[in-house]
Design an enzyme around this catalytic site. Structure first.
Site, PDB file in Angstrom:
ATOM      1  N   GLY A   9       2.487   2.288  10.736  1.00 37.42           N
ATOM      2  CA  GLY A   9       3.387   3.429  10.573  1.00 37.42           C
ATOM      3  C   GLY A   9       4.080   3.851  11.855  1.00 37.42           C
ATOM      4  O   GLY A   9       4.670   4.928  11.914  1.00 37.42           O
ATOM      5  N   LYS A  18       0.022   4.241  -0.230  1.00 34.88           N
ATOM      6  CA  LYS A  18      -0.658   5.422   0.348  1.00 34.88           C
ATOM      7  C   LYS A  18      -0.481   6.617  -0.602  1.00 34.88           C
ATOM      8  O   LYS A  18      -0.406   6.425  -1.803  1.00 34.88           O
ATOM      9  CB  LYS A  18      -0.135   5.732   1.755  1.00 34.88           C
ATOM     10  CG  LYS A  18      -0.109   4.495   2.645  1.00 34.88           C
ATOM     11  CD  LYS A  18       0.108   4.828   4.088  1.00 34.88           C
ATOM     12  CE  LYS A  18       0.327   3.540   4.860  1.00 34.88           C
ATOM     13  NZ  LYS A  18       0.179   3.720   6.300  1.00 34.88           N
ATOM     14  N   ASN A  56       0.853  -1.189   0.000  1.00 35.14           N
ATOM     15  CA  ASN A  56       0.000   0.000   0.000  1.00 35.14           C
ATOM     16  C   ASN A  56       0.887   1.236   0.000  1.00 35.14           C
ATOM     17  O   ASN A  56       1.480   1.569   1.019  1.00 35.14           O
ATOM     18  CB  ASN A  56      -0.888  -0.040   1.254  1.00 35.14           C
ATOM     19  CG  ASN A  56      -1.664   1.245   1.448  1.00 35.14           C
ATOM     20  OD1 ASN A  56      -1.838   2.024   0.520  1.00 35.14           O
ATOM     21  ND2 ASN A  56      -2.136   1.469   2.672  1.00 35.14           N
ATOM     22  N   GLU A  73      -5.106  -5.187  10.700  1.00 30.76           N
ATOM     23  CA  GLU A  73      -4.089  -4.164  10.910  1.00 30.76           C
ATOM     24  C   GLU A  73      -4.361  -3.434  12.220  1.00 30.76           C
ATOM     25  O   GLU A  73      -5.190  -2.514  12.261  1.00 30.76           O
ATOM     26  CB  GLU A  73      -4.133  -3.142   9.765  1.00 30.76           C
ATOM     27  CG  GLU A  73      -3.897  -3.750   8.388  1.00 30.76           C
ATOM     28  CD  GLU A  73      -3.362  -2.700   7.424  1.00 30.76           C
ATOM     29  OE1 GLU A  73      -2.229  -2.875   6.972  1.00 30.76           O
ATOM     30  OE2 GLU A  73      -4.048  -1.710   7.178  1.00 30.76           O
ATOM     31  N   HIS A  94      -9.295   0.864   5.105  1.00 32.53           N
ATOM     32  CA  HIS A  94      -8.004   1.083   5.767  1.00 32.53           C
ATOM     33  C   HIS A  94      -8.243   2.034   6.952  1.00 32.53           C
ATOM     34  O   HIS A  94      -9.079   2.933   6.879  1.00 32.53           O
ATOM     35  CB  HIS A  94      -7.012   1.690   4.773  1.00 32.53           C
ATOM     36  CG  HIS A  94      -5.613   1.730   5.309  1.00 32.53           C
ATOM     37  ND1 HIS A  94      -5.201   2.707   6.207  1.00 32.53           N
ATOM     38  CD2 HIS A  94      -4.560   0.919   5.112  1.00 32.53           C
ATOM     39  CE1 HIS A  94      -3.936   2.475   6.523  1.00 32.53           C
ATOM     40  NE2 HIS A  94      -3.518   1.399   5.879  1.00 32.53           N
ATOM     41  N   GLU A 138      -6.756   4.523   7.985  1.00 36.94           N
ATOM     42  CA  GLU A 138      -6.630   5.955   7.670  1.00 36.94           C
ATOM     43  C   GLU A 138      -7.907   6.480   7.024  1.00 36.94           C
ATOM     44  O   GLU A 138      -8.283   7.634   7.214  1.00 36.94           O
ATOM     45  CB  GLU A 138      -5.401   6.182   6.771  1.00 36.94           C
ATOM     46  CG  GLU A 138      -4.114   6.000   7.565  1.00 36.94           C
ATOM     47  CD  GLU A 138      -2.928   5.505   6.762  1.00 36.94           C
ATOM     48  OE1 GLU A 138      -2.956   5.580   5.519  1.00 36.94           O
ATOM     49  OE2 GLU A 138      -1.965   5.013   7.398  1.00 36.94           O
ATOM     50  N   SER A 158       3.665  -2.113  10.418  1.00 38.81           N
ATOM     51  CA  SER A 158       5.124  -2.101  10.591  1.00 38.81           C
ATOM     52  C   SER A 158       5.774  -3.451  10.276  1.00 38.81           C
ATOM     53  O   SER A 158       6.731  -3.861  10.942  1.00 38.81           O
ATOM     54  CB  SER A 158       5.492  -1.622  12.003  1.00 38.81           C
ATOM     55  OG  SER A 158       5.018  -0.298  12.193  1.00 38.81           O
TER      56      SER A 158
END
Ligand code: PEP
Length: 253
Positions: A176, A11, A9, A170, A98, A100, A216
């Site tokens: 991140g 992003k 991904n 996730e 996701h 985010e 991560s």
């Protein structure tokens, strides 16, 4: 055997030229280095989707997906992109939910149910993301949180459609942050997700669903995560922006 998948991904990173360079490197390295049974997915921003899909079109192990789509087929939704449009440029996967997007764009379980339908209607594969925030993990309610996300967005599907879905667990606190779930934490959640699917759709179907870990994941920890019985690969953010790291992760099974 369940499909092993390593998905990158990107992003909101890489312009068209940077994306094409990275995609060419991955396609070339994957041909020589990655075992036949592992599928690699490149998930660039929309503007690079067609060019990246063209670069991967003759590859036997690299495929392309988008990071989101709109739930409607077409219409007056300025700035949005439909699953059909994504399919038309050669992408076969769409990431949905996701963290985010849930966090910054307020995507709800109900909206994600509609988006899942839109993706499946086009014959594409949804990669459905789920995961808990740190406070939920600290309260010890992570399993019910994650299984509820899956239930609310996916359990309306027929068994035939559910079989086509890929799920990515996730934990939000690991995305991140450099803080990875331990193999025990990943395996515990993946087993709980598989059991929950089995309770609705039966064991045989649950055994067929690819469950990816994300958060991560990098070359130094991919092997121990992918060795877990119910972890079928990874959804990779930061480390997918470097072709060497991404390929090394794909070689970690
Ligand atoms: C992600 O964005 O899905 C992700 C897992 O990011 P990172 O690997 O950078 O934690």
């Amino acid at each position: 055997m369940r499909q092993k998948i390593v998905a990158g991904n990107w992003k909101m990173n890489n312009d068209l030229w940077e994306g094409m360079k990275l995609a060419s490197e991955v396609v070339n390295m994957a041909k020589d280095e990655v075992k036949g049974q592992v599928k690699l997915l490149l998930i660039p921003p929309f503007v690079s989707l067609k060019s990246v899909a063209d670069l991967a079109k003759d590859s036997t192990n690299v495929f392309v997906g988008s990071q989101n789509c709109h739930e409607k087929e077409n219409g007056a939704y300025t700035g949005e992109i439909s699953a059909g449009m994504i399919k038309s440029v050669g992408a076969a996967y769409i990431v949905l939910g996701h963290s985010e997007r849930r966090m910054y764009f307020n995507e709800s379980d109900e909206l994600l149910a509609a988006k899942t339908d839109a993706v499946l209607q086009q014959g594409l594969t949804p990669i459905f993301c789920c995961g808990e925030q740190l406070d939920i993990r600290e309260a010890g309610t992570q399993v019910s949180h994650v299984t509820s996300q899956i239930e609310k967005s996916l359990f309306h599907l027929s068994a035939e459609d559910f079989k086509k879905v890929v799920i990515a667990y996730e934990p939000v606190w690991a995305i991140g942050t450099g803080r990875t779930a331990s193999p025990e934490q990943a395996q515990e959640m993946h087993a709980a997700i598989r059991n929950h699917i089995a309770s609705k759709y039966g064991n045989a179907l649950a055994e067929e669903i690819s469950l990816l870990y994300g958060g991560s994941c990098k070359p130094s920890n991919a092997q121990e995560l992918f060795a877990c019985k119910d972890v079928d690969g990874g959804l990779i953010g930061g480390a997918s922006l470097n072709s060497r790291d991404f390929i090394d992760i794909a070689k970690s099974f």
